[in-house]
Write an enzyme that holds these catalytic residues in place. Sequence first.
Site, PDB file in Angstrom:
ATOM      1  N   LYS A  36      38.260  72.259  14.879  1.00 55.97           N
ATOM      2  CA  LYS A  36      38.875  70.946  14.684  1.00 55.97           C
ATOM      3  C   LYS A  36      38.756  70.526  13.223  1.00 55.97           C
ATOM      4  CE  LYS A  36      34.647  68.486  16.051  1.00 55.97           C
ATOM      5  NZ  LYS A  36      34.061  67.487  16.971  1.00 55.97           N
ATOM      6  N   ARG A 129      30.199  58.710  25.606  1.00 58.88           N
ATOM      7  CA  ARG A 129      31.363  58.968  24.771  1.00 58.88           C
ATOM      8  C   ARG A 129      32.435  59.572  25.678  1.00 58.88           C
ATOM      9  NH1 ARG A 129      31.295  62.517  19.193  1.00 58.88           N
ATOM     10  NH2 ARG A 129      31.516  64.191  20.711  1.00 58.88           N
ATOM     11  N   TYR A 251      31.383  53.310 -14.613  1.00 56.71           N
ATOM     12  CA  TYR A 251      31.729  51.985 -14.128  1.00 56.71           C
ATOM     13  C   TYR A 251      30.468  51.164 -13.871  1.00 56.71           C
ATOM     14  CZ  TYR A 251      36.585  53.415 -13.414  1.00 56.71           C
ATOM     15  OH  TYR A 251      37.877  53.841 -13.596  1.00 56.71           O
ATOM     16  N   MET A 299      36.546  58.307  -9.113  1.00 59.78           N
ATOM     17  CA  MET A 299      37.548  58.993  -8.313  1.00 59.78           C
ATOM     18  C   MET A 299      37.743  60.443  -8.732  1.00 59.78           C
ATOM     19  SD  MET A 299      41.523  57.974  -7.514  1.00 59.78           S
ATOM     20  CE  MET A 299      41.092  56.429  -6.714  1.00 59.78           C
TER      21      MET A 299
END
Length: 357
Positions: A36, A129, A251, A299
Amino acid sequence: MAPAPGVLTIDLGALVENWRRVSREVAPARAAAVVKADAYGLGAAQVVRALAAEGCRAFFVANLVEALVIRDLVPDDAVLAVLNGLHPGGEGFAAEAGVTPVLNSMGQARRWQAFGRPAMLQVDTGMARHGLGFNEAAELAADAGFRAAVPLLAVISHLSCADEPDRAENAAQLARFETAAALFPGVARCFANSGGVLLGAGFHGDLVRAGLCLYGAEPADGRTEPFRPVVGLQARVLQTRTVPAGTGVGYGQTWHAPRQTRLALLSIGYADGFPRSLSGRGAVWAHGAILPIVGRVSMDVTVVDASALPMGALAEGDLVEIIGPHRPIEAVAQEAGTIAYEILTQLGGRYQRVYLA
């Protein structure tokens, strides 16, 4: 080919060896492969081909869309099962493609009954679940119409604490699973995930679902014989520079150079699946030295302190190790405050991918 910002190496030979190892450890049970999320981010097409060639004949994905993408790569004599089952309206597509749903609710079971095709049935043994409750499973077991229409390939459940081998809940879930599975005599049992493989033969049943361990990460603490690493990740140096003491980096300037510092800017960031949570916590490896991340991961760029290396040891375009023999994926995940699953599945599409046979 133009130089990519980073290189992601995927060792299919190591992946196949990990599958062989699981197969040996769980015999006479069989080993299925969980592919998956695009084979945990490593490329389902390549992974399925490699495992199918080795003899794997059971594959699990999360949803029908994933199944349809790889259906033509799965051998005709193999099972392709959808763990999340089918959304209403998906039954016809699954039946036409020969995909096996894992039935997780009475609604899924009744809708699939009309198609009269094989399925797996999941029971909830304590994870709250996926899966039917015991009384619902008993209702289907006693329903001659359902049993005649839907050949069950397996009864399955999922361990919630398999990565913690000493948790009492593992044995408690096994007992619940055995009680539920006994409602369906003669039907194969599928209980263990990667962590469950390591819990011992009592958890193996007839089919185990190997996922994380195939991709070279450790599914539980305390393993003395690790699985073979599959993933290597390197990022290129964009620039090097020396800054004076007191210089703020990145940043928010969350880090300031305590002294004159040699920095290396790397072409990797959170857009590449390199977590922002590694800001000020993680590290990379180059030329025998651990280079700590300074400032915030952005990023597209991460900055490391390269002062431990001799002047000129790193040049623009050089590759540094992000994940590899000196930076295991488990260590990267721990520094990021997450798990290896998340690191693998978030690897972005901007890397040059190199598959090793």
